[in-house]
Design a protein around this motif. Structure first.
Motif, PDB file in Angstrom:
ATOM      1  N   ARG A   1      -8.669  -0.523  -1.100  1.00  0.00           N
ATOM      2  CA  ARG A   1      -7.347  -0.912  -0.600  1.00  0.00           C
ATOM      3  C   ARG A   1      -6.644   0.327  -0.035  1.00  0.00           C
ATOM      4  O   ARG A   1      -6.550   1.340  -0.715  1.00  0.00           O
ATOM      5  CB  ARG A   1      -6.533  -1.530  -1.725  1.00  0.00           C
TER       6      ARG A   1
ATOM      7  N   ASN B   1      -0.990   6.051   3.183  1.00  0.00           N
ATOM      8  CA  ASN B   1      -0.939   7.473   3.541  1.00  0.00           C
ATOM      9  C   ASN B   1      -2.289   7.844   4.125  1.00  0.00           C
ATOM     10  O   ASN B   1      -3.300   7.847   3.420  1.00  0.00           O
ATOM     11  CB  ASN B   1      -0.624   8.297   2.287  1.00  0.00           C
TER      12      ASN B   1
ATOM     13  N   THR C   1       8.890   1.849  -1.703  1.00  0.00           N
ATOM     14  CA  THR C   1       7.781   0.937  -1.410  1.00  0.00           C
ATOM     15  C   THR C   1       7.617  -0.018  -2.570  1.00  0.00           C
ATOM     16  O   THR C   1       7.596   0.397  -3.712  1.00  0.00           O
ATOM     17  CB  THR C   1       6.455   1.704  -1.205  1.00  0.00           C
TER      18      THR C   1
ATOM     19  N   SER D   1      -3.799   2.981   0.936  1.00  0.00           N
ATOM     20  CA  SER D   1      -2.568   3.358   0.253  1.00  0.00           C
ATOM     21  C   SER D   1      -1.376   3.413   1.206  1.00  0.00           C
ATOM     22  O   SER D   1      -0.240   3.419   0.761  1.00  0.00           O
ATOM     23  CB  SER D   1      -2.735   4.725  -0.413  1.00  0.00           C
TER      24      SER D   1
ATOM     25  N   ASP E   1      -5.853   8.522   2.250  1.00  0.00           N
ATOM     26  CA  ASP E   1      -6.948   7.584   2.497  1.00  0.00           C
ATOM     27  C   ASP E   1      -8.200   8.317   2.986  1.00  0.00           C
ATOM     28  O   ASP E   1      -9.317   7.982   2.600  1.00  0.00           O
ATOM     29  CB  ASP E   1      -6.525   6.509   3.493  1.00  0.00           C
TER      30      ASP E   1
ATOM     31  N   LYS F   1      -9.647  10.115   0.006  1.00  0.00           N
ATOM     32  CA  LYS F   1     -10.278   9.142  -0.884  1.00  0.00           C
ATOM     33  C   LYS F   1     -11.625   8.690  -0.324  1.00  0.00           C
ATOM     34  O   LYS F   1     -12.613   8.600  -1.062  1.00  0.00           O
ATOM     35  CB  LYS F   1      -9.346   7.940  -1.082  1.00  0.00           C
TER      36      LYS F   1
ATOM     37  N   SER G   1      -9.527  -1.859  -5.830  1.00  0.00           N
ATOM     38  CA  SER G   1      -8.475  -0.849  -5.732  1.00  0.00           C
ATOM     39  C   SER G   1      -8.959   0.367  -4.958  1.00  0.00           C
ATOM     40  O   SER G   1      -8.158   1.058  -4.346  1.00  0.00           O
ATOM     41  CB  SER G   1      -7.986  -0.451  -7.121  1.00  0.00           C
TER      42      SER G   1
END
Length: 147
Positions: free
Chosen positions: A83, A87, A3, A85, A91, A94, A80
Motif C-alpha cells: 500500500r 510519500n 491525514t 504511503s 515509497d 520501501k 500493508s
C-alpha cells in the motif's frame, strides 16, 4: 494539514452501504480462521441454530479451507507492504528495501538447498562406503572358507 487513516469503508461507494452482516463477515475475515471457529462455537453455546448456520456457511463458502495460516500471514503483511504511503521518497525506500530482502531470502533459500544437498551427498557416500566394507568383509569370509 492532517491525514486521515484509510478505512475500507472509504473505498466503498456511498450508494452501496455495507450491512451489519457484511461488516461482521469482513471483521471475521480480518481476524482469521480462529475468529470464525470462535463465532461458531459461541453460536452453538448461545443458540444452536446460529452455530449450525455458521458451520454450514463456513463449509459452503469454503471459509475453512481457503487459506492456510502461512498464506493468511503473508497476505496480511503483504497488503500493508504494497500500500503506498503517499510519500514518494519513503515509497522508493520501501520498494528498494523489500527488493533487497526478497533477494536475501532467495539467496538464503539457495544456501539452505546447497547445505541439504551436501548433507544428502555425505550421507549417501557414507552409506556406499559402509556397503563396500560389508561386501569386502563378506568376500574375505567366503574366500577363507574351505571348499
Amino acid at each position: 494539514m492532517t491525514t486521515a487513516a484509510y478505512s475500507p469503508r472509504d473505498a466503498a461507494p456511498a450508494s452501496a452501504p455495507i450491512g451489519w452482516l457484511a461488516r461482521a463477515e469482513n471483521w471475521l475475515d480480518d481476524k482469521g480462521k480462529g475468529a470464525w471457529i470462535a463465532a461458531m462455537v459461541l453460536g452453538f453455546i448461545f443458540f444452536w441454530p446460529v452455530g449450525l448456520a455458521l458451520l454450514f456457511y463456513m463449509i459452503w463458502s469454503k471459509q475453512m479451507f481457503k487459506k492456510s495460516c502461512r498464506h493468511s500471514r503473508r497476505s496480511h503483511y503483504g497488503h500493508s507492504a504494497t500500500r503506498p504511503s503517499g510519500n514518494s521518497a519513503f515509497d522508493a525506500y520501501k520498494a528498494d528495501t523489500l527488493a533487497r530482502l526478497e533477494q536475501e531470502q532467495e539467496a538464503f533459500e539457495a544456501f539452505l538447498k546447497r547445505l541439504r544437498d551436501a548433507k544428502d551427498k555425505a550421507e549417501f557416500d557414507q552409506f556406499m562406503d559402509d556397503r563396500a566394507k560389508t561386501a569386502a568383509a563378506e568376500q574375505e569370509t567366503r574366500e577363507g572358507e574351505p571348499a
